[in-house]
Write a protein that holds these residues in place. Structure first.
Motif, short mmCIF file in Angstrom:
data_model
loop_
_atom_site.label_atom_id
_atom_site.label_comp_id
_atom_site.label_asym_id
_atom_site.label_seq_id
_atom_site.Cartn_x
_atom_site.Cartn_y
_atom_site.Cartn_z
N PHE A 1 0.85 -1.18 -0.08
CA PHE A 1 0.07 -0.15 -0.11
C PHE A 1 1.00 1.14 0.01
CE2 PHE A 1 -2.27 -3.21 2.14
CZ PHE A 1 -3.56 -3.42 1.49
N LEU A 2 0.48 2.07 -0.94
CA LEU A 2 1.31 3.26 -0.76
C LEU A 2 0.84 4.18 0.36
CD1 LEU A 2 0.56 4.21 -4.68
CD2 LEU A 2 2.87 3.45 -3.66
N PRO A 3 1.68 5.09 0.78
CA PRO A 3 1.62 6.00 1.90
C PRO A 3 0.19 6.86 1.68
CG PRO A 3 3.75 6.14 1.31
CD PRO A 3 3.16 5.28 0.44
N ARG A 4 -0.30 7.20 0.49
CA ARG A 4 -1.52 7.99 0.21
C ARG A 4 -2.72 7.06 0.52
NH1 ARG A 4 0.43 7.59 -5.07
NH2 ARG A 4 -0.91 6.34 -6.29
N GLU A 5 -2.44 5.64 0.45
CA GLU A 5 -3.54 4.65 0.68
C GLU A 5 -3.90 4.52 2.17
OE1 GLU A 5 -3.93 2.08 -3.11
OE2 GLU A 5 -1.94 1.82 -2.06
N LEU A 6 -2.93 4.87 3.25
CA LEU A 6 -3.24 4.23 4.69
C LEU A 6 -4.30 4.89 5.11
CD1 LEU A 6 0.53 4.29 6.01
CD2 LEU A 6 -0.92 2.47 4.96
N PRO A 7 -4.78 6.32 5.00
CA PRO A 7 -6.11 6.56 5.62
C PRO A 7 -7.14 5.98 5.30
CG PRO A 7 -4.79 8.36 4.83
CD PRO A 7 -4.04 7.42 4.31
N GLY A 8 -7.31 5.65 3.74
CA GLY A 8 -8.53 4.66 3.43
C GLY A 8 -8.54 3.24 4.05
N LEU A 9 -6.98 2.88 4.12
CA LEU A 9 -7.20 1.42 4.33
C LEU A 9 -7.37 1.37 6.01
CD1 LEU A 9 -6.11 -1.44 4.29
CD2 LEU A 9 -3.69 -0.61 4.70
N PHE A 10 -6.70 2.26 6.76
CA PHE A 10 -7.33 2.20 8.21
C PHE A 10 -8.67 2.65 8.58
CE2 PHE A 10 -2.56 3.24 9.24
CZ PHE A 10 -2.02 2.01 8.92
N ALA A 11 -9.25 3.43 7.67
CA ALA A 11 -10.75 3.75 7.82
C ALA A 11 -11.60 2.46 7.51
CB ALA A 11 -11.13 4.86 6.85
N GLN A 12 -11.22 1.67 6.57
CA GLN A 12 -11.66 0.35 6.29
C GLN A 12 -11.70 -0.43 7.49
OE1 GLN A 12 -13.52 -1.00 3.29
NE2 GLN A 12 -13.78 1.29 3.43
N VAL A 13 -10.48 -0.48 8.00
CA VAL A 13 -10.46 -1.51 9.45
C VAL A 13 -11.35 -1.07 10.37
CG1 VAL A 13 -8.74 -2.41 10.93
CG2 VAL A 13 -7.98 -2.09 8.55
N HIS A 14 -11.27 0.36 10.67
CA HIS A 14 -12.05 0.66 11.64
C HIS A 14 -13.56 0.45 11.37
CE1 HIS A 14 -13.94 3.80 14.16
NE2 HIS A 14 -12.81 3.98 14.71
N SER A 15 -14.07 0.45 10.05
CA SER A 15 -15.30 0.19 10.00
C SER A 15 -15.77 -1.10 9.95
CB SER A 15 -15.78 0.55 8.25
OG SER A 15 -15.13 -0.25 7.75
N VAL A 16 -14.99 -2.20 10.09
CA VAL A 16 -15.33 -3.60 10.41
C VAL A 16 -14.85 -4.13 11.66
CG1 VAL A 16 -14.81 -4.13 7.98
CG2 VAL A 16 -12.89 -4.71 9.47
N LEU A 17 -14.46 -3.29 12.70
CA LEU A 17 -14.43 -3.47 13.94
C LEU A 17 -15.66 -3.10 14.87
CD1 LEU A 17 -10.62 -2.76 14.69
CD2 LEU A 17 -11.72 -4.85 14.98
N ARG A 18 -15.95 -3.85 16.01
CA ARG A 18 -17.00 -3.51 16.84
C ARG A 18 -16.36 -2.35 17.68
NH1 ARG A 18 -18.20 -9.56 17.81
NH2 ARG A 18 -19.74 -10.10 16.02
N PRO A 19 -17.25 -1.82 18.16
CA PRO A 19 -16.47 -0.74 19.40
C PRO A 19 -15.89 -1.34 20.44
CG PRO A 19 -18.97 -0.02 18.74
CD PRO A 19 -18.75 -1.39 18.12
N GLY A 20 -14.48 -0.94 20.71
CA GLY A 20 -13.51 -1.54 21.57
C GLY A 20 -12.60 -2.66 20.83
N GLY A 21 -13.11 -2.90 19.65
CA GLY A 21 -12.31 -3.86 18.86
C GLY A 21 -10.75 -3.58 18.63
N ARG A 22 -9.82 -4.45 18.33
CA ARG A 22 -8.62 -3.95 18.28
C ARG A 22 -7.83 -4.65 16.74
NH1 ARG A 22 -8.43 -5.72 23.69
NH2 ARG A 22 -8.00 -4.00 25.11
N PHE A 23 -7.04 -3.80 16.16
CA PHE A 23 -6.55 -3.82 14.98
C PHE A 23 -4.96 -4.18 15.50
CE2 PHE A 23 -4.62 -1.35 11.06
CZ PHE A 23 -4.57 -2.78 10.38
N VAL A 24 -4.34 -5.13 15.24
CA VAL A 24 -2.85 -5.52 15.93
C VAL A 24 -2.32 -6.03 14.48
CG1 VAL A 24 -1.68 -6.92 17.19
CG2 VAL A 24 -4.03 -6.03 17.96
N PHE A 25 -0.91 -5.49 14.67
CA PHE A 25 0.10 -6.02 13.70
C PHE A 25 1.53 -5.78 14.17
CE2 PHE A 25 -1.28 -1.80 12.47
CZ PHE A 25 -0.22 -1.18 12.33
N PRO A 26 2.47 -6.58 13.91
CA PRO A 26 3.95 -6.22 14.34
C PRO A 26 4.57 -5.05 13.20
CG PRO A 26 3.72 -8.29 13.02
CD PRO A 26 2.34 -7.63 13.13
#
Length: 255
Positions: free
Chosen positions: A142-167
């Motif tokens: 993913f290009l740096p300019r794509e990160l805002p949209g990518l992270f917004a997508q992850v946020h949208s599929v998590l329930r409140p209090g859900g976690r997005f985790v990566f090394p």
């Protein structure tokens, strides 16, 4: 490094001259025999660090490939484990591996259900259905300019209090051969993408921790960094590898 069962130089060249999707379709049958697969040591470290934070109900492996991260989720999630990837070839290998090897411990008669979904991480085909999203080794696509949209997508599929985790590993110092190897690789990829279509996006040095923290916060996450001590520390005392834990609050996803 590559094993005798891995791809030939000719096969790697054919992959590199393809799109990301088609390139991984080509690589899929031999992907698990390449250094591109996330090492078990990283998977085990993240799984061990996540275990005290669980259990979780439903987990998603973002850009799951052949499913190495699915095995981690299977140990942590009670109800369901889902893998999503743009490459149909990688998903097919993951399904076949599960059938051939049998489910990992944690997926059994009473374990979580498993689903493999073809989809683009930039347009996820899910609602807020997950308590945990993990991803391993995919962010260079993913290009740096794509990160805002990518992270917004992850946020949208998590329930409140859900976690997005990566090394995320610390970048090598200029005195390290790996610094120059990664710099050279990214330079070659930029030249390739300037001269050849379709592009193959894979840049090792573009995913920087400071940028990642900023974009995660903008997307509505509370961000915490946890050291993975299994990989040691640098001379300045900073960890060689961290686990990013981004927690979704109760608000809506930014648009």
């Amino acid at each position: 490094m590559f094993t005798p069962q891995g791809p030939t130089l000719r096969e790697l060249a054919a992959q590199a001259l393809s799109s990301v999707e088609h390139g991984y379709d080509l690589l899929a049958p031999k992907f698990d025999h390449t250094p591109f697969r996330t090492p078990d040591s990283v998977l085990d470290a993240v799984g061990g660090a996540l275990r005290p934070m669980g259990p979780f109900e439903s987990g998603l492996d973002l850009c799951c490939g052949t499913g190495a991260g699915m095995d981690v989720l299977a140990m942590l999630c009670d109800e369901s484990v889902t893998g999503v990837d743009i490459s149909a070839g990688m998903l097919a290998v993951g399904r076949e591996r599960l059938r051939a090897d049998g489910p990992p411990s944690g997926i059994g008669e009473r374990g979580p259900s498993v689903a493999w979904v073809r989809g683009d991480a930039r347009a996820l085909p899910f609602g807020p259905a997950f308590d945990l999203v993990v991803s391993f080794g995919a962010f260079g696509h993913f290009l740096p300019r794509e990160l805002p949209g990518l992270f917004a997508q992850v946020h949208s599929v998590l329930r409140p209090g859900g976690r997005f985790v990566f090394p995320i590993t610390a970048p090598p110092r200029p005195s390290s051969p790996w610094y120059w190897a990664l710099l050279g690789f990214d330079a070659v990829m930029r030249v390739r993408n300037a001269l050849w279509r379709p592009p193959f996006v894979m840049y090792y040095r573009a995913f920087r921790l400071g940028d990642v923290q900023r974009e995660l916060a903008w997307a509505g996450f509370a961000v915490e960094l946890r050291a993975l001590p299994e990989f040691g520390y640098r001379r300045d005392g900073s960890p060689r590898c961290r686990m990013v834990v981004a927690t979704r609050g109760g608000g809506a996803t930014p648009v």
